[in-house]
Scaffold this active site. Structure first.
Site, PDB file in Angstrom:
ATOM      1  N   LYS A  13       0.727  -1.302   0.097  1.00 12.42           N
ATOM      2  CA  LYS A  13       0.007  -0.039  -0.271  1.00 12.42           C
ATOM      3  C   LYS A  13       0.983   1.156   0.005  1.00 12.42           C
ATOM      4  O   LYS A  13       0.725   2.321  -0.754  1.00 12.42           O
ATOM      5  CB  LYS A  13      -0.976   0.010   1.165  1.00 12.42           C
ATOM      6  CG  LYS A  13      -1.957  -1.187   1.206  1.00 12.42           C
ATOM      7  CD  LYS A  13      -2.812  -1.120   2.367  1.00 12.42           C
ATOM      8  CE  LYS A  13      -2.242  -1.045   3.834  1.00 12.42           C
ATOM      9  NZ  LYS A  13      -1.539  -2.551   4.164  1.00 12.42           N
ATOM     10  N   ARG A  88      -9.879   0.181   8.892  1.00 13.49           N
ATOM     11  CA  ARG A  88      -9.247  -1.031   9.369  1.00 13.49           C
ATOM     12  C   ARG A  88     -10.128  -1.805  10.017  1.00 13.49           C
ATOM     13  O   ARG A  88      -9.716  -3.022  10.366  1.00 13.49           O
ATOM     14  CB  ARG A  88      -7.705  -0.836  10.112  1.00 13.49           C
ATOM     15  CG  ARG A  88      -6.727  -1.112   9.502  1.00 13.49           C
ATOM     16  CD  ARG A  88      -5.436  -0.751  10.378  1.00 13.49           C
ATOM     17  NE  ARG A  88      -4.394  -1.448  10.251  1.00 13.49           N
ATOM     18  CZ  ARG A  88      -3.225  -0.874   9.523  1.00 13.49           C
ATOM     19  NH1 ARG A  88      -3.455   0.366   9.155  1.00 13.49           N
ATOM     20  NH2 ARG A  88      -2.121  -1.585   9.281  1.00 13.49           N
ATOM     21  N   ARG A 127      11.470  -5.123   4.749  1.00 11.18           N
ATOM     22  CA  ARG A 127      11.419  -3.608   4.545  1.00 11.18           C
ATOM     23  C   ARG A 127      12.215  -2.683   5.488  1.00 11.18           C
ATOM     24  O   ARG A 127      12.564  -2.960   6.431  1.00 11.18           O
ATOM     25  CB  ARG A 127       9.658  -3.418   5.148  1.00 11.18           C
ATOM     26  CG  ARG A 127       9.344  -1.782   5.078  1.00 11.18           C
ATOM     27  CD  ARG A 127       8.098  -1.522   5.294  1.00 11.18           C
ATOM     28  NE  ARG A 127       7.279  -2.059   6.186  1.00 11.18           N
ATOM     29  CZ  ARG A 127       5.944  -2.547   6.118  1.00 11.18           C
ATOM     30  NH1 ARG A 127       5.169  -1.706   5.107  1.00 11.18           N
ATOM     31  NH2 ARG A 127       5.092  -3.142   7.116  1.00 11.18           N
ATOM     32  N   ARG A 160      11.456  -0.900  10.804  1.00  7.71           N
ATOM     33  CA  ARG A 160      10.091  -0.529  11.803  1.00  7.71           C
ATOM     34  C   ARG A 160      10.341  -1.558  12.816  1.00  7.71           C
ATOM     35  O   ARG A 160      10.508  -2.805  12.486  1.00  7.71           O
ATOM     36  CB  ARG A 160       8.882  -0.664  11.079  1.00  7.71           C
ATOM     37  CG  ARG A 160       8.580   0.505  10.429  1.00  7.71           C
ATOM     38  CD  ARG A 160       7.301   0.405   9.376  1.00  7.71           C
ATOM     39  NE  ARG A 160       6.067  -0.090  10.144  1.00  7.71           N
ATOM     40  CZ  ARG A 160       5.084  -0.340   9.394  1.00  7.71           C
ATOM     41  NH1 ARG A 160       4.693   0.159   8.503  1.00  7.71           N
ATOM     42  NH2 ARG A 160       4.015  -0.964   9.977  1.00  7.71           N
ATOM     43  N   ARG A 171      -0.127  -9.196  13.273  1.00  9.01           N
ATOM     44  CA  ARG A 171      -0.819  -8.023  12.528  1.00  9.01           C
ATOM     45  C   ARG A 171      -1.590  -8.525  11.183  1.00  9.01           C
ATOM     46  O   ARG A 171      -2.561  -8.238  10.727  1.00  9.01           O
ATOM     47  CB  ARG A 171       0.305  -7.171  11.628  1.00  9.01           C
ATOM     48  CG  ARG A 171       0.841  -5.981  13.076  1.00  9.01           C
ATOM     49  CD  ARG A 171       2.074  -5.411  12.321  1.00  9.01           C
ATOM     50  NE  ARG A 171       2.118  -4.777  11.350  1.00  9.01           N
ATOM     51  CZ  ARG A 171       3.404  -4.417  10.578  1.00  9.01           C
ATOM     52  NH1 ARG A 171       4.436  -4.774  11.164  1.00  9.01           N
ATOM     53  NH2 ARG A 171       3.186  -3.895   9.308  1.00  9.01           N
TER      54      ARG A 171
HETATM   55  P1  ADP Z   1       2.264  -1.816   3.269  1.00  5.34           P
HETATM   56  O1  ADP Z   1       2.145  -0.209   3.214  1.00  5.34           O
HETATM   57  O2  ADP Z   1       0.870  -2.481   2.435  1.00  5.34           O
HETATM   58  O3  ADP Z   1       2.414  -2.440   4.458  1.00  5.34           O
HETATM   59  P2  ADP Z   1       4.645  -1.447   1.663  1.00  5.34           P
HETATM   60  O4  ADP Z   1       4.408  -0.659   0.454  1.00  5.34           O
HETATM   61  O5  ADP Z   1       5.520  -0.912   3.117  1.00  5.34           O
HETATM   62  O6  ADP Z   1       3.347  -2.273   2.388  1.00  5.34           O
HETATM   63  O7  ADP Z   1       5.669  -2.839   1.362  1.00  5.34           O
HETATM   64  C1  ADP Z   1       6.019  -4.027   2.168  1.00  5.34           C
HETATM   65  C2  ADP Z   1       7.324  -4.348   1.983  1.00  5.34           C
HETATM   66  O8  ADP Z   1       7.214  -4.859   0.183  1.00  5.34           O
HETATM   67  C3  ADP Z   1       8.316  -3.038   1.483  1.00  5.34           C
HETATM   68  O9  ADP Z   1       9.479  -3.285   1.783  1.00  5.34           O
HETATM   69  C4  ADP Z   1       8.336  -2.866  -0.253  1.00  5.34           C
HETATM   70  O10 ADP Z   1       9.681  -2.473  -0.840  1.00  5.34           O
HETATM   71  C5  ADP Z   1       7.993  -4.322  -0.698  1.00  5.34           C
HETATM   72  N1  ADP Z   1       6.908  -4.231  -1.829  1.00  5.34           N
HETATM   73  C6  ADP Z   1       5.982  -3.748  -2.045  1.00  5.34           C
HETATM   74  N2  ADP Z   1       5.341  -3.906  -3.004  1.00  5.34           N
HETATM   75  C7  ADP Z   1       6.088  -5.043  -3.571  1.00  5.34           C
HETATM   76  C8  ADP Z   1       5.932  -6.085  -4.760  1.00  5.34           C
HETATM   77  N3  ADP Z   1       5.095  -5.721  -5.653  1.00  5.34           N
HETATM   78  N4  ADP Z   1       6.944  -6.891  -5.078  1.00  5.34           N
HETATM   79  C9  ADP Z   1       7.959  -7.171  -3.966  1.00  5.34           C
HETATM   80  N5  ADP Z   1       7.851  -6.432  -2.800  1.00  5.34           N
HETATM   81  C10 ADP Z   1       7.265  -5.293  -2.653  1.00  5.34           C
HETATM   82  P1  AMP Z   2       0.647   0.503   9.081  1.00  3.75           P
HETATM   83  O1  AMP Z   2       1.909   1.498   9.093  1.00  3.75           O
HETATM   84  O2  AMP Z   2      -0.521   1.007   7.985  1.00  3.75           O
HETATM   85  O3  AMP Z   2       1.302  -0.968   8.873  1.00  3.75           O
HETATM   86  O4  AMP Z   2       0.156   0.534  10.802  1.00  3.75           O
HETATM   87  C1  AMP Z   2       1.137   0.214  11.697  1.00  3.75           C
HETATM   88  C2  AMP Z   2       0.559   0.029  12.841  1.00  3.75           C
HETATM   89  O5  AMP Z   2      -0.074   1.264  13.346  1.00  3.75           O
HETATM   90  C3  AMP Z   2      -0.763  -1.055  13.006  1.00  3.75           C
HETATM   91  O6  AMP Z   2      -0.232  -2.532  13.355  1.00  3.75           O
HETATM   92  C4  AMP Z   2      -1.539  -0.533  14.098  1.00  3.75           C
HETATM   93  O7  AMP Z   2      -1.005  -0.577  15.303  1.00  3.75           O
HETATM   94  C5  AMP Z   2      -1.459   1.036  13.896  1.00  3.75           C
HETATM   95  N1  AMP Z   2      -2.643   1.554  12.850  1.00  3.75           N
HETATM   96  C6  AMP Z   2      -2.515   2.266  11.834  1.00  3.75           C
HETATM   97  N2  AMP Z   2      -3.719   2.392  11.190  1.00  3.75           N
HETATM   98  C7  AMP Z   2      -4.534   1.988  12.158  1.00  3.75           C
HETATM   99  C8  AMP Z   2      -6.083   2.167  12.266  1.00  3.75           C
HETATM  100  N3  AMP Z   2      -6.767   2.716  11.169  1.00  3.75           N
HETATM  101  N4  AMP Z   2      -6.529   1.564  13.239  1.00  3.75           N
HETATM  102  C9  AMP Z   2      -6.024   1.324  14.214  1.00  3.75           C
HETATM  103  N5  AMP Z   2      -4.662   0.939  14.393  1.00  3.75           N
HETATM  104  C10 AMP Z   2      -4.069   1.519  13.177  1.00  3.75           C
END
Ligand code: ADP
Ligand code: AMP
Length: 213
Positions: A13, A88, A127, A160, A171
């Protein structure tokens, strides 16, 4: 353009959000980023949110919903926005519906990035994010040019604290029980666009562009 990005943790995302923002010039509202900023700044909200985030649980709705409502009320959201990580759960989705309908705003699309849970742990644990500009990398799938250094601003990359196997597994479970039902919720509203997120970053973005055009 008013968009929600839906999908499990590690689906891509944030990565796609960065592409969308560049192309469509709308603000990227990530509740996770807002919480992390508050943690960094040592605010009361950050202190409270950290407790839940470290466990991989959802931050309570009463801390999350008003935050989003006030962000969406800012001027830069008038012409559009992209929500990433909100809503969420069903309560948040209904809260958002009510907030938007009171303002006469209609959502355009809910982009649901689907990825098999088996791939998610490797994605999240590999990541790396830039400490300064927040750019996202992956040690294997999307590495920075110089290891540990951001391509965009040359700052150090970090991991992170919630991107460890145990927390990521929780998660994913939280996603399955709390967030996944929203796929059906938005399907019934005719808003959903499902995308196969288990492909190259550029291919996924190609699909998103087609959907939004
Ligand atoms: P989210 O925001 O949904 O938690 P991220 O965009 O941060 O996910 O992506 C999670 C990890 O996967 C990051 O390290 C990113 O670089 C990698 N990633 C994102 N999209 C892809 C993809 N299409 N193929 C492989 N790795 C990806
Ligand atoms: P994310 O950056 O989207 O992966 O979110 C990281 C963490 O933030 C999650 O595991 C939750 O603990 C918290 N969080 C983010 N967005 C929300 C939401 N809409 N509602 C509740 N917790 C959230």
């Amino acid at each position: 353009m008013k968009i929600i990005l839906l999908g499990p943790p590690g689906a891509g995302k944030g990565t796609q959000a960065a592409n969308i923002v560049k192309n469509y010039n709308i603000p990227h509202i990530s509740t996770g980023d807002i919480f992390r900023k508050n943690i960094k700044e040592g605010t009361e909200l950050g202190r409270k949110a950290k407790e839940y985030m470290d466990q991989g649980n959802l931050v309570p709705d009463e801390l999350t919903c008003d935050l989003v409502a006030s962000r969406l009320s800012e001027k830069d959201c008038e012409s559009g926005f992209m929500l990433d990580g909100f809503p969420r759960n069903l309560f948040q989705a209904e809260y958002l519906d009510k907030f938007l309908s009171e303002k006469g705003i209609e959502l355009d699309r809910v982009i649901n990035i689907e990825v098999d849970p088996k791939l998610l742990v490797e994605r999240a644990c590999g990541r790396r994010i830039c400490k300064t500009c927040g750019a996202t990398y992956h040690i294997k799938f999307n590495p920075s040019k110089v290891e540990g250094i951001c391509d965009v601003c040359n700052s150090e990359l970090s991991q992170r604290p919630d991107d460890n196997e145990e927390t990521v597994s929780n998660r994913i479970q939280v996603y399955i029980s709390e967030t996944k039902p929203l796929v059906e919720y938005y399907t019934e509203k005719g808003k959903i666009a499902n995308i196969d997120g288990a492909r190259d970053i550029d291919e996924v973005f190609g699909d998103i562009k087609n959907i939004l055009s």
